[in-house]
Design a protein around this motif. Structure first.
Motif, PDB file in Angstrom:
ATOM      1  N   ALA A   1     -61.905 -23.113  70.527  1.00 14.37           N
ATOM      2  CA  ALA A   1     -60.663 -23.511  69.849  1.00 14.37           C
ATOM      3  C   ALA A   1     -59.447 -23.091  70.668  1.00 14.37           C
ATOM      4  CB  ALA A   1     -60.599 -22.900  68.450  1.00 14.37           C
ATOM      5  N   ALA A   2     -59.476 -21.877  71.197  1.00 18.57           N
ATOM      6  CA  ALA A   2     -58.362 -21.390  72.008  1.00 18.57           C
ATOM      7  C   ALA A   2     -58.205 -22.224  73.276  1.00 18.57           C
ATOM      8  CB  ALA A   2     -58.564 -19.916  72.358  1.00 18.57           C
ATOM      9  N   HIS A   3     -59.317 -22.545  73.935  1.00 16.66           N
ATOM     10  CA  HIS A   3     -59.236 -23.283  75.190  1.00 16.66           C
ATOM     11  C   HIS A   3     -58.759 -24.717  74.947  1.00 16.66           C
ATOM     12  CE1 HIS A   3     -61.105 -24.093  79.398  1.00 16.66           C
ATOM     13  NE2 HIS A   3     -59.817 -23.895  79.453  1.00 16.66           N
ATOM     14  N   ALA A   4     -59.318 -25.370  73.933  1.00 12.49           N
ATOM     15  CA  ALA A   4     -58.905 -26.743  73.631  1.00 12.49           C
ATOM     16  C   ALA A   4     -57.426 -26.810  73.285  1.00 12.49           C
ATOM     17  CB  ALA A   4     -59.744 -27.317  72.488  1.00 12.49           C
ATOM     18  N   SER A   5     -56.959 -25.898  72.455  1.00 10.70           N
ATOM     19  CA  SER A   5     -55.553 -25.945  72.035  1.00 10.70           C
ATOM     20  C   SER A   5     -54.609 -25.557  73.165  1.00 10.70           C
ATOM     21  CB  SER A   5     -55.321 -25.079  70.792  1.00 10.70           C
ATOM     22  OG  SER A   5     -55.657 -23.732  71.032  1.00 10.70           O
ATOM     23  N   CYS A   6     -54.986 -24.574  73.960  1.00 13.14           N
ATOM     24  CA  CYS A   6     -54.133 -24.138  75.067  1.00 13.14           C
ATOM     25  C   CYS A   6     -54.007 -25.236  76.124  1.00 13.14           C
ATOM     26  CB  CYS A   6     -54.706 -22.869  75.680  1.00 13.14           C
ATOM     27  SG  CYS A   6     -53.695 -22.157  76.986  1.00 13.14           S
ATOM     28  N   PHE A   7     -55.133 -25.794  76.525  1.00 12.50           N
ATOM     29  CA  PHE A   7     -55.116 -26.864  77.522  1.00 12.50           C
ATOM     30  C   PHE A   7     -54.302 -28.060  77.028  1.00 12.50           C
ATOM     31  CE2 PHE A   7     -57.058 -31.011  78.406  1.00 12.50           C
ATOM     32  CZ  PHE A   7     -56.678 -31.156  79.724  1.00 12.50           C
ATOM     33  N   THR A   8     -54.512 -28.450  75.783  1.00 15.45           N
ATOM     34  CA  THR A   8     -53.830 -29.620  75.236  1.00 15.45           C
ATOM     35  C   THR A   8     -52.325 -29.394  75.174  1.00 15.45           C
ATOM     36  OG1 THR A   8     -55.823 -30.160  73.982  1.00 15.45           O
ATOM     37  CG2 THR A   8     -53.804 -31.259  73.312  1.00 15.45           C
ATOM     38  N   MET A   9     -51.915 -28.197  74.785  1.00 16.78           N
ATOM     39  CA  MET A   9     -50.481 -27.883  74.757  1.00 16.78           C
ATOM     40  C   MET A   9     -49.908 -27.870  76.172  1.00 16.78           C
ATOM     41  SD  MET A   9     -48.458 -24.603  73.162  1.00 16.78           S
ATOM     42  CE  MET A   9     -48.642 -25.069  71.452  1.00 16.78           C
ATOM     43  N   ALA A  10     -50.625 -27.265  77.117  1.00 13.87           N
ATOM     44  CA  ALA A  10     -50.156 -27.235  78.507  1.00 13.87           C
ATOM     45  C   ALA A  10     -50.004 -28.647  79.059  1.00 13.87           C
ATOM     46  CB  ALA A  10     -51.120 -26.423  79.376  1.00 13.87           C
ATOM     47  N   LEU A  11     -50.955 -29.507  78.764  1.00 15.82           N
ATOM     48  CA  LEU A  11     -50.889 -30.888  79.230  1.00 15.82           C
ATOM     49  C   LEU A  11     -49.719 -31.620  78.580  1.00 15.82           C
ATOM     50  CD1 LEU A  11     -51.947 -33.270  80.834  1.00 15.82           C
ATOM     51  CD2 LEU A  11     -53.681 -33.620  79.041  1.00 15.82           C
ATOM     52  N   SER A  12     -49.512 -31.396  77.300  1.00 18.57           N
ATOM     53  CA  SER A  12     -48.397 -32.016  76.594  1.00 18.57           C
ATOM     54  C   SER A  12     -47.059 -31.648  77.230  1.00 18.57           C
ATOM     55  CB  SER A  12     -48.417 -31.589  75.124  1.00 18.57           C
ATOM     56  OG  SER A  12     -47.263 -32.018  74.454  1.00 18.57           O
ATOM     57  N   PHE A  13     -46.883 -30.376  77.517  1.00 16.65           N
ATOM     58  CA  PHE A  13     -45.627 -29.926  78.129  1.00 16.65           C
ATOM     59  C   PHE A  13     -45.485 -30.455  79.557  1.00 16.65           C
ATOM     60  CE2 PHE A  13     -45.234 -27.438  74.435  1.00 16.65           C
ATOM     61  CZ  PHE A  13     -43.930 -26.967  74.366  1.00 16.65           C
ATOM     62  N   ALA A  14     -46.587 -30.523  80.304  1.00 13.06           N
ATOM     63  CA  ALA A  14     -46.534 -31.042  81.674  1.00 13.06           C
ATOM     64  C   ALA A  14     -46.179 -32.528  81.678  1.00 13.06           C
ATOM     65  CB  ALA A  14     -47.868 -30.806  82.378  1.00 13.06           C
ATOM     66  N   LEU A  15     -46.729 -33.267  80.743  1.00 15.55           N
ATOM     67  CA  LEU A  15     -46.401 -34.695  80.648  1.00 15.55           C
ATOM     68  C   LEU A  15     -44.941 -34.893  80.263  1.00 15.55           C
ATOM     69  CD1 LEU A  15     -49.677 -35.894  78.938  1.00 15.55           C
ATOM     70  CD2 LEU A  15     -48.871 -36.603  81.211  1.00 15.55           C
ATOM     71  N   ALA A  16     -44.434 -34.092  79.335  1.00 16.62           N
ATOM     72  CA  ALA A  16     -43.015 -34.176  78.946  1.00 16.62           C
ATOM     73  C   ALA A  16     -42.123 -33.845  80.136  1.00 16.62           C
ATOM     74  CB  ALA A  16     -42.732 -33.245  77.777  1.00 16.62           C
ATOM     75  N   LYS A  17     -42.492 -32.813  80.900  1.00 19.35           N
ATOM     76  CA  LYS A  17     -41.715 -32.424  82.079  1.00 19.35           C
ATOM     77  C   LYS A  17     -41.697 -33.546  83.124  1.00 19.35           C
ATOM     78  CE  LYS A  17     -41.310 -28.771  85.540  1.00 19.35           C
ATOM     79  NZ  LYS A  17     -41.892 -27.529  86.063  1.00 19.35           N
ATOM     80  N   ALA A  18     -42.786 -34.304  83.183  1.00 18.68           N
ATOM     81  CA  ALA A  18     -42.883 -35.422  84.132  1.00 18.68           C
ATOM     82  C   ALA A  18     -42.147 -36.665  83.632  1.00 18.68           C
ATOM     83  CB  ALA A  18     -44.345 -35.743  84.411  1.00 18.68           C
ATOM     84  N   GLY A  19     -41.537 -36.576  82.447  1.00 24.24           N
ATOM     85  CA  GLY A  19     -40.705 -37.671  81.957  1.00 24.24           C
ATOM     86  C   GLY A  19     -41.338 -38.576  80.918  1.00 24.24           C
ATOM     87  N   PHE A  20     -42.527 -38.256  80.468  1.00 24.87           N
ATOM     88  CA  PHE A  20     -43.180 -39.078  79.454  1.00 24.87           C
ATOM     89  C   PHE A  20     -42.786 -38.563  78.071  1.00 24.87           C
ATOM     90  CE2 PHE A  20     -45.569 -39.395  83.329  1.00 24.87           C
ATOM     91  CZ  PHE A  20     -45.678 -40.770  83.463  1.00 24.87           C
ATOM     92  N   GLU A  21     -42.516 -39.497  77.155  1.00 31.95           N
ATOM     93  CA  GLU A  21     -41.986 -39.116  75.853  1.00 31.95           C
ATOM     94  C   GLU A  21     -42.940 -39.349  74.699  1.00 31.95           C
ATOM     95  OE1 GLU A  21     -38.245 -41.098  75.434  1.00 31.95           O
ATOM     96  OE2 GLU A  21     -37.380 -40.100  77.180  1.00 31.95           O
ATOM     97  N   GLN A  22     -43.956 -40.173  74.881  1.00 37.00           N
ATOM     98  CA  GLN A  22     -44.882 -40.519  73.803  1.00 37.00           C
ATOM     99  C   GLN A  22     -46.308 -40.290  74.272  1.00 37.00           C
ATOM    100  OE1 GLN A  22     -43.951 -41.564  70.667  1.00 37.00           O
ATOM    101  NE2 GLN A  22     -41.877 -41.114  71.357  1.00 37.00           N
ATOM    102  N   GLY A  23     -47.181 -40.023  73.326  1.00 39.80           N
ATOM    103  CA  GLY A  23     -48.591 -39.921  73.663  1.00 39.80           C
ATOM    104  C   GLY A  23     -49.366 -39.166  72.617  1.00 39.80           C
TER     105      GLY A  23
END
Length: 141
Positions: free
Chosen positions: A53-75
């Motif tokens: 649970a910790a790994h799935a949630s941490c990775f998913t949050m990290a990916l979400s923030f990385a995608l937002a930083k790269a300019g993506f707004e939806q997903g």
């Protein structure tokens, strides 16, 4: 610096023992764990499930923030982590955490997504923890 806490209590020893785990937030509150929740089907949790649970949630949050930083707004990102516990000498060892991701990110090409996802996998704090030094302070009474 952020510090989060959890506690565990085990009454009895070995297979006959019963444990309870609680988390600072109260999401886990005297939640049962023990031999039968780890190796059987008894209701409760176990360390590998909590790591997954910790790994799935941490990775998913990290990916979400990385995608937002790269300019993506939806997903939408949907991740499953499967943590494997294997025999290791007289004990056991977590040998693998396999992340499976289903994602929908409008406007991103497959190569760019793969690059961002690979970086999130390598650099989320829980991925780093799974290959980290572990220290122990203890009190015996």
């Amino acid at each position: 610096m952020t510090v989060r806490t959890a506690s565990a209590r085990y009454e009895g020893l070995g297979k006959a023992g019963k444990g309870h785990v609680s988390s600072q937030s109260g999401v886990l509150s005297d939640t049962a764990y023990g031999f039968n929740t780890r190796f059987g089907d008894e209701k409760g949790t176990n360390p590998e499930e909590l790591i997954a649970a910790a790994h799935a949630s941490c990775f998913t949050m990290a990916l979400s923030f990385a995608l937002a930083k790269a300019g993506f707004e939806q997903g939408t990102l949907d991740t499953k982590a499967a943590v494997t516990l294997d025999p290791d000498g007289d004990g056991f060892k977590v040998t693998r955490s396999a992340l499976t991701l289903q994602a929908s990110v409008p406007g991103i090409d497959a190569d760019r997504f793969a690059e961002i996802a690979a970086d999130a996998k390598a650099n989320c704090p829980i991925s780093k923890l799974l290959d980290a030094e572990i220290t122990l302070d203890h009190t015996l009474s």
